[in-house]
Design an enzyme around this catalytic site. Structure first.
Site, mmCIF file in Angstrom:
data_model
loop_
_atom_site.group_PDB
_atom_site.id
_atom_site.type_symbol
_atom_site.label_atom_id
_atom_site.label_comp_id
_atom_site.label_asym_id
_atom_site.label_seq_id
_atom_site.Cartn_x
_atom_site.Cartn_y
_atom_site.Cartn_z
ATOM 1 C CD GLU A 47 -2.858 1.010 0.066
ATOM 2 O OE1 GLU A 47 -3.278 -0.072 -0.395
ATOM 3 O OE2 GLU A 47 -3.134 2.118 -0.430
ATOM 4 C CB CYS A 77 2.414 -2.917 -7.459
ATOM 5 S SG CYS A 77 0.628 -2.721 -7.570
ATOM 6 C CG HIS A 174 2.603 -7.551 -7.655
ATOM 7 N ND1 HIS A 174 3.090 -6.992 -6.494
ATOM 8 C CD2 HIS A 174 1.415 -6.966 -7.883
ATOM 9 C CE1 HIS A 174 2.221 -6.113 -6.035
ATOM 10 N NE2 HIS A 174 1.196 -6.079 -6.857
ATOM 11 C CD GLU A 176 6.358 -8.506 -6.193
ATOM 12 O OE1 GLU A 176 6.723 -8.298 -7.369
ATOM 13 O OE2 GLU A 176 5.534 -7.788 -5.600
HETATM 14 N N1 GLN Z 1 -3.327 -0.148 -4.709
HETATM 15 C C1 GLN Z 1 -2.042 -0.033 -4.064
HETATM 16 C C2 GLN Z 1 -1.658 1.440 -3.908
HETATM 17 O O1 GLN Z 1 -2.260 2.302 -4.502
HETATM 18 C C3 GLN Z 1 -0.971 -0.770 -4.836
HETATM 19 C C4 GLN Z 1 -1.323 -2.230 -4.894
HETATM 20 C C5 GLN Z 1 -0.154 -3.152 -4.934
HETATM 21 O O2 GLN Z 1 0.980 -2.792 -4.639
HETATM 22 N N2 GLN Z 1 -0.459 -4.374 -5.267
HETATM 23 O O3 GLN Z 1 -0.759 1.737 -3.196
#
Ligand code: GLN
Length: 192
Positions: A47, A77, A174, A176
């Site tokens: 997040e 991400c 991702h 990973e």
């Molecule tokens: N939705 C997350 C964000 O905005 C990112 C999601 C993720 O890293 N899988 O930070």
């Protein structure tokens, strides 16, 4: 060679697992002084607001920014969001890459999906250029790429999902979370 993985929140353990799998030493990074001596750094998915807030609390924002001016950083991400200069909102960012990102941009119904992408810059396996299966989880779109950044990958609908700027790499997906370690190998090339 030693690669750090920012271990404040998110799936840092998975990145460390792949580094081990390809025989590269990985190190969990939580404090500024731990960046010393690294050849590159991975910022994992998770997040981005949480990672950013903890990074502020731990005094990491400026040291990470300085690190990225000299060395390789790969954001996957949430990590890609942190590397960007703009996310259409207020949250702590490193502001290193000339990209604008839209968070959670693939919509609710397709919050998570997998797709095969053609990625000719990845290592050829068994003499064949194999497509790359990308995993998206509440993923951001890289809405615009300007200045010194360049587009690396798009999904078939045209949205940009990977960008590069010198030694900086941002992917919406991702690597990973897959068995395919070619993206990690690609990043190692950027650290050299
Ligand atoms: N939705 C997350 C964000 O905005 C990112 C999601 C993720 O890293 N899988 O930070």
């Amino acid at each position: 060679m030693e690669i750090g993985v920012l271990a404040l929140q998110g799936d840092f353990a998975e990145h460390l697992g792949i580094l081990t799998q390809i025989g590269v030493k990985g190190r969990e990074i939580r404090l500024p002084e731990q960046l010393e001596g690294l050849d590159g750094l991975i910022i994992p998915g998770g997040e981005s607001t949480a990672i950013g807030k903890i990074a502020v609390d731990f005094g990491l924002i400026e040291p990470l920014r300085q690190f990225g001016l000299e060395k390789a950083i790969w954001g996957t991400c949430a990590g890609a969001i942190l590397l960007s200069k703009d996310v259409h909102g207020k949250q702590p960012l490193l502001g290193l890459m000339d990209i604008t990102v839209a968070r959670n941009a693939f919509g609710r119904q397709v919050d998570s999906f997998e797709i095969d992408l053609s990625a000719p810059f990845l290592e050829v396996q068994d003499g064949e250029a194999k497509s790359y299966r990308a995993v998206f989880i509440r993923a951001p779109i890289i809405e615009s790429v300007y200045g010194r950044a360049e587009v690396l990958l798009k999904v078939p609908h045209g949205q940009i999902v990977a960008a590069k700027q010198g030694r900086l790499l941002a992917t919406s997906f991702h690597p990973e979370l897959t068995e395919d370690d070619r993206f990690h190998r690609y990043f190692l090339e950027l650290t050299r």
